[in-house]
Design a protein around this motif. Structure first.
Motif, mmCIF file in Angstrom:
data_model
loop_
_atom_site.group_PDB
_atom_site.id
_atom_site.type_symbol
_atom_site.label_atom_id
_atom_site.label_comp_id
_atom_site.label_asym_id
_atom_site.label_seq_id
_atom_site.Cartn_x
_atom_site.Cartn_y
_atom_site.Cartn_z
ATOM 1 N N ALA A 28 0.834 -0.993 -0.215
ATOM 2 C CA ALA A 28 -0.078 -0.020 -0.021
ATOM 3 C C ALA A 28 1.000 1.173 -0.117
ATOM 4 O O ALA A 28 1.956 1.183 0.576
ATOM 5 N N ALA A 29 0.451 2.217 -0.585
ATOM 6 C CA ALA A 29 1.317 3.606 -0.489
ATOM 7 C C ALA A 29 0.997 4.230 1.027
ATOM 8 O O ALA A 29 0.349 4.951 1.133
ATOM 9 N N ALA A 30 2.024 3.808 2.002
ATOM 10 C CA ALA A 30 2.015 4.069 3.015
ATOM 11 C C ALA A 30 3.441 4.452 3.644
ATOM 12 O O ALA A 30 4.257 3.665 3.051
ATOM 13 N N PRO A 31 3.463 5.218 4.798
ATOM 14 C CA PRO A 31 4.748 5.420 5.031
ATOM 15 C C PRO A 31 5.667 4.098 5.462
ATOM 16 O O PRO A 31 6.925 4.132 5.312
ATOM 17 N N GLN A 32 5.072 3.126 5.549
ATOM 18 C CA GLN A 32 5.686 1.768 5.927
ATOM 19 C C GLN A 32 6.398 1.124 4.696
ATOM 20 O O GLN A 32 7.279 0.169 4.659
ATOM 21 N N ALA A 33 5.764 1.386 3.464
ATOM 22 C CA ALA A 33 6.261 0.663 2.172
ATOM 23 C C ALA A 33 7.576 1.002 2.037
ATOM 24 O O ALA A 33 8.033 -0.359 1.831
ATOM 25 N N PRO A 34 8.243 1.840 1.974
ATOM 26 C CA PRO A 34 9.881 1.702 1.847
ATOM 27 C C PRO A 34 10.722 0.718 2.901
ATOM 28 O O PRO A 34 11.322 -0.056 2.341
ATOM 29 N N GLY A 35 10.287 0.734 3.830
ATOM 30 C CA GLY A 35 10.787 -0.314 5.026
ATOM 31 C C GLY A 35 10.466 -1.662 4.613
ATOM 32 O O GLY A 35 11.373 -2.785 4.461
ATOM 33 N N ARG A 36 9.379 -1.840 4.158
ATOM 34 C CA ARG A 36 8.855 -3.459 3.738
ATOM 35 C C ARG A 36 9.614 -3.654 2.382
ATOM 36 O O ARG A 36 10.046 -4.865 2.412
ATOM 37 N N ALA A 37 9.700 -2.677 1.338
ATOM 38 C CA ALA A 37 10.557 -2.926 0.269
ATOM 39 C C ALA A 37 12.034 -3.383 0.645
ATOM 40 O O ALA A 37 12.531 -4.371 0.026
ATOM 41 N N ARG A 38 12.649 -2.692 1.417
ATOM 42 C CA ARG A 38 13.863 -2.974 1.912
ATOM 43 C C ARG A 38 14.038 -4.479 2.602
ATOM 44 O O ARG A 38 14.859 -5.081 2.288
ATOM 45 N N GLU A 39 13.134 -4.651 3.320
ATOM 46 C CA GLU A 39 13.178 -5.903 3.895
ATOM 47 C C GLU A 39 12.904 -7.057 2.602
ATOM 48 O O GLU A 39 13.582 -8.103 3.109
ATOM 49 N N LEU A 40 11.974 -6.754 1.903
ATOM 50 C CA LEU A 40 12.068 -7.685 0.633
ATOM 51 C C LEU A 40 13.325 -7.982 0.148
ATOM 52 O O LEU A 40 13.743 -9.046 -0.368
ATOM 53 N N VAL A 41 14.071 -6.816 -0.231
ATOM 54 C CA VAL A 41 15.000 -6.847 -1.246
ATOM 55 C C VAL A 41 16.272 -7.640 -0.101
ATOM 56 O O VAL A 41 17.161 -8.437 -0.637
#
Length: 152
Positions: A28-41
């Motif tokens: 979702a377009a939310a403030p947590q999105a970049p952190g979740r993307a970093r975790e995925l990577v």
């Protein structure tokens, strides 16, 4: 391959192909999105033995997802692929508006109000990756970056 096919391949937008390591998340377009993307990577790189590129990859995906959250404001699809010596990061959103790197006025800071303090992310993406770009996609776009996986 034609230039468009190469660009699509770089973005990780091709269907699953045998031998291609891939992971994906819809955010979702939310403030947590970049952190979740970093975790995925981070998880993908470590499970694929690519610890040596994890920091650059996390920095790049964080910037691409942050831009999508701020400027598109739509659901975001993050795809990480490893194939033929490249780690390919793709961030798809539902906005057709292409990102625009900050412009420079000579050697000075970025031009215009908020851009002077911000807007430096895409030049960083360019400097940290082998290549990056934008591909129009049905209902939006994919912003992608590719990093070599070879050590050194």
């Amino acid at each position: 391959l034609p230039a468009r096919a190469q660009a699509v391949a770089a973005a990780g937008a091709l269907p699953d192909v045998p031998g291609v390591r891939r992971t994906h998340a819809r955010l979702a377009a939310a403030p947590q999105a970049p952190g979740r993307a970093r975790e995925l990577v981070d998880g993908a790189c470590r499970s694929w033995g690519l610890e040596h590129v994890v920091d650059d990859a996390k920095l790049i995906v964080s910037e691409l997802v942050s831009n999508a959250v701020e400027h598109a404001g739509t659901d975001i699809d993050v795809t990480v692929r490893c194939h033929r010596g490249l780690l390919r990061l793709g961030v798809a959103d539902r906005s057709a508006m292409a990102p625009v790197p900050a412009t420079r006025d000579g050697d000075g800071p970025a031009v215009a109000g908020p851009v002077a303090l911000r807007g430096r992310g895409l030049p960083m993406v360019a400097s940290q990756s082998r290549a990056w770009g934008v591909i129009p996609a049905q209902g939006g776009k994919i912003v992608w970056a590719a990093l070599p996986t070879a050590r050194g």
